[in-house]
Scaffold this active site. Structure first.
Site, short mmCIF file in Angstrom:
data_model
loop_
_atom_site.label_atom_id
_atom_site.label_comp_id
_atom_site.label_asym_id
_atom_site.label_seq_id
_atom_site.Cartn_x
_atom_site.Cartn_y
_atom_site.Cartn_z
N PHE A 1 9.70 9.06 8.98
CA PHE A 1 9.75 7.66 8.58
C PHE A 1 10.41 7.62 7.20
O PHE A 1 10.22 8.53 6.39
CB PHE A 1 8.36 7.00 8.54
CG PHE A 1 8.47 5.54 8.17
CD1 PHE A 1 8.94 4.63 9.09
CD2 PHE A 1 8.18 5.10 6.89
CE1 PHE A 1 9.11 3.29 8.75
CE2 PHE A 1 8.34 3.77 6.55
CZ PHE A 1 8.81 2.86 7.46
N THR A 2 11.17 6.57 6.94
CA THR A 2 12.05 6.52 5.75
C THR A 2 11.31 6.87 4.46
O THR A 2 11.67 7.83 3.77
CB THR A 2 12.67 5.12 5.62
OG1 THR A 2 11.63 4.14 5.67
CG2 THR A 2 13.63 4.85 6.77
N ASP B 1 -0.40 9.39 9.40
CA ASP B 1 0.12 8.10 8.95
C ASP B 1 -0.58 7.06 9.81
O ASP B 1 -0.21 6.84 10.97
CB ASP B 1 1.65 8.04 9.10
CG ASP B 1 2.21 6.73 8.55
OD1 ASP B 1 1.46 5.74 8.47
OD2 ASP B 1 3.40 6.70 8.21
N LYS C 1 0.61 -3.60 7.91
CA LYS C 1 0.86 -3.61 9.36
C LYS C 1 -0.45 -3.93 10.08
O LYS C 1 -0.85 -5.08 10.15
CB LYS C 1 1.45 -2.27 9.81
CG LYS C 1 2.39 -1.60 8.81
CD LYS C 1 3.71 -2.31 8.63
CE LYS C 1 4.56 -1.74 7.49
NZ LYS C 1 4.90 -0.36 7.50
C1 LIG Z 1 5.66 0.63 6.61
C2 LIG Z 1 5.38 2.04 6.86
C3 LIG Z 1 5.16 2.94 5.80
C4 LIG Z 1 5.34 2.55 4.36
O1 LIG Z 1 4.46 1.56 3.97
P1 LIG Z 1 4.82 0.42 2.88
O2 LIG Z 1 3.58 -0.39 2.85
O3 LIG Z 1 6.01 -0.31 3.38
O4 LIG Z 1 5.09 1.11 1.59
C5 LIG Z 1 4.83 4.24 6.13
N1 LIG Z 1 4.74 4.65 7.41
C6 LIG Z 1 4.95 3.82 8.45
C7 LIG Z 1 4.84 4.32 9.84
C8 LIG Z 1 5.29 2.49 8.20
O5 LIG Z 1 5.52 1.68 9.24
#
Ligand SMILES: *Cc1c(COP(=O)(O)O)cnc(C)c1O
Length: 468
Positions: free
Chosen positions: A128-129, A219, A262
């Protein structure tokens, strides 16, 4: 799920407050998109009709969460909301220690600095980025150990988020367990299309890691959505509650990083949660440097209260069934029209397969970026590129990564849009599909150094001269 039967997933709420939507003209959208360098991240949200850029922080909070915002204890130290959140995280996720952070990447930053030493390898079920970037900034190299099916947009594997144990074992054999501080396991896997990992696979990953003294980091950003998929798809799990499956998932790991923006139905927030006492002491010390005191981590007390309430609402079966049911309603309609999407449908988004949608474009013309731009021009709907632009460059060679998947992500904010909005979305995509051969592709004219997809700028390629 048979999405024709709407009662199976009808919204389990009624609407108490509304926010008007703005409809724009094609001319206005052309001007706005050119101004934004053909990058949907650079559009002003006021120029957007349906905003499917992301499900991150775009959730509609409930009346209870808004009431909770009024219970914010904005003390600098020891806020009551922190202790309520700590208790809720322990109950729902099961980790012993909580370190709040302003959002997910704050937790990733702390964890990467805590457990990575320069030269380490961090295997994960697809990158993930922000996760990968923090691993790299801490001196590690990310290694993809997801099963091959995850890279195949047409594979119907029910758990495309699974770790390929043979790939993980080969890596450990090659570099030695001492060079692998932890395995980074995402549930669900965002970049593969919101695909779940099974409990069986996570357990096997855990056992392999334990044999080598390697930790497992979850994660947990969409772990509750992942639990819904396990309940529906994994043999023997149908009778188990989402809440129980979530706890079982977390119990197979040593720590989690969380973007509460999320699953947890809030607009901002995140946390690091872990079991080891010494690591907690260090993380708690580090958070003071980078986020804020360990009882707020960059959040207001009211944000922590909304998050604690969100943990309960997100684990409710009817919420998750409606949330994922809406995503699947759109996906099933697009499939019925013959439009190429990633299958099986994931939890938070529908991914258009831009490589099959625009097969006349080479990857160098950024087909996914081009399709996202075209959908905005058509209808004011904002989506996001997940392909070559997001994949960025290899830090050692400087070459652009060429991912197998070239996708446009239509991401669904939780509890925000109605079924009629979904129907408008479906119609708009069909209209672009009907004139897909007119799309010429894009050239990148500005490239930022980090996470380039957020701020890169593009220009349309001129239409090809007609064949002689
Ligand atoms: C959004 C996301 C992140 C990073 O979270 P932020 O709240 O945007 O900093 C890390 N892992 C996954 C899978 C995500 O969807």
């Amino acid at each position: 799920m048979r999405t024709r039967e709407k009662r199976a997933w009808a919204e389990p709420f009624k609407i108490k407050m509304v926010e008007p939507l703005r409809v724009t003209t094609r001319e206005a959208r052309e001007a706005a998109l050119a101004e934004a360098g053909y990058n949907t991240f650079l559009l002003h949200s006021e120029d957007v009709y349906l905003d499917l850029l992301t499900d991150s922080g775009t959730n509609a909070m409930s009346d209870r969460q808004w009431a909770g915002m009024m219970l914010g204890d904005e003390a600098y130290a020891g806020s009551a909301n922190y202790y309520r959140l700590e208790a809720k995280v322990r109950e729902a996720y099961g980790y012993r220690h909580l370190v709040p952070t302003h959002q997910g990447r704050g937790a990733e930053h702390l964890l990467s600095r805590l457990w990575i030493r320069p030269g380490d390898r961090v295997p994960g079920n697809m990158y993930f980025t922000t996760t990968r970037l923090h691993q790299e900034l801490a001196g590690a190299t990310f290694v993809d150990v997801i099963i091959d099916e995850a890279h195949d947009a047409t594979s119907l594997h029910p758990f495309k988020g699974n770790v390929d144990l043979a790939k993980l074992e080969a890596l450990i054999a090659e570099v030695g367990a001492a060079r692998v501080p932890y395995v980074s396991v995402a549930a669900t896997v965002n970049m593969a299309g919101g695909q779940p990992i099974s409990l069986e696979n996570l357990r096997a990953t855990r056992e392999l890691c334990q044999r080598h003294g390697i930790k497992v980091v979850l994660d947990a950003t969409r772990a509750i959505e992942n639990a819904w998929f396990i309940q529906r798809r994994e043999p023997g799990r149908a009778g188990q509650s989402i809440a129980d499956i979530l706890r079982e998932t977390c119990a197979l790991t040593d720590a989690c990083t969380m973007s509460a923006k999320k699953d947890l139905l809030v607009n901002i927030g995140g946390f690091l949660a872990l079991n080891d006492d010494a690591s907690f002491e260090e993380a708690r010390n580090m958070v003071v440097v980078y986020e804020g005191l360990h009882t707020y981590g960059g959040l207001a007390g009211r944000d922590m209260e909304a998050m604690a309430i969100g943990i309960d609402e997100a684990r409710a079966e009817e919420h998750m069934t409606a949330r994922i049911g809406q995503v699947h309603y759109v996906a099933d309609a697009l499939l019925a029209e013959g439009i190429p999407i990633v299958q099986p449908t994931g939890g938070h988004a529908v991914f258009l397969d831009a490589a099959r949608f625009l097969p006349h474009l080479p990857q160098k013309a950024y087909p996914a970026q081009s399709l996202a731009a075209e959908l905005y021009l058509e209808s004011g709907i904002r989506a996001m590129e997940r392909g070559m632009v997001s994949a960025g460059r290899d830090p050692s060679t400087g070459h652009e990564h060429q991912p197998k998947l070239e996708l446009v992500r239509l991401t669904f904010p939780r509890r925000v849009y109605t079924q009629a909005h979904c129907d408008v979305l479906i119609e708009s995509i069909c209209r672009v599909w009907d004139r897909r051969e007119e799309v010429t592709g894009l050239d990148m004219v500005y490239e930022p150094r980090y996470l380039r997809f957020f701020q890169a700028r593009f220009q349309p390629r001129p239409p090809a001269a007609p064949a002689a």
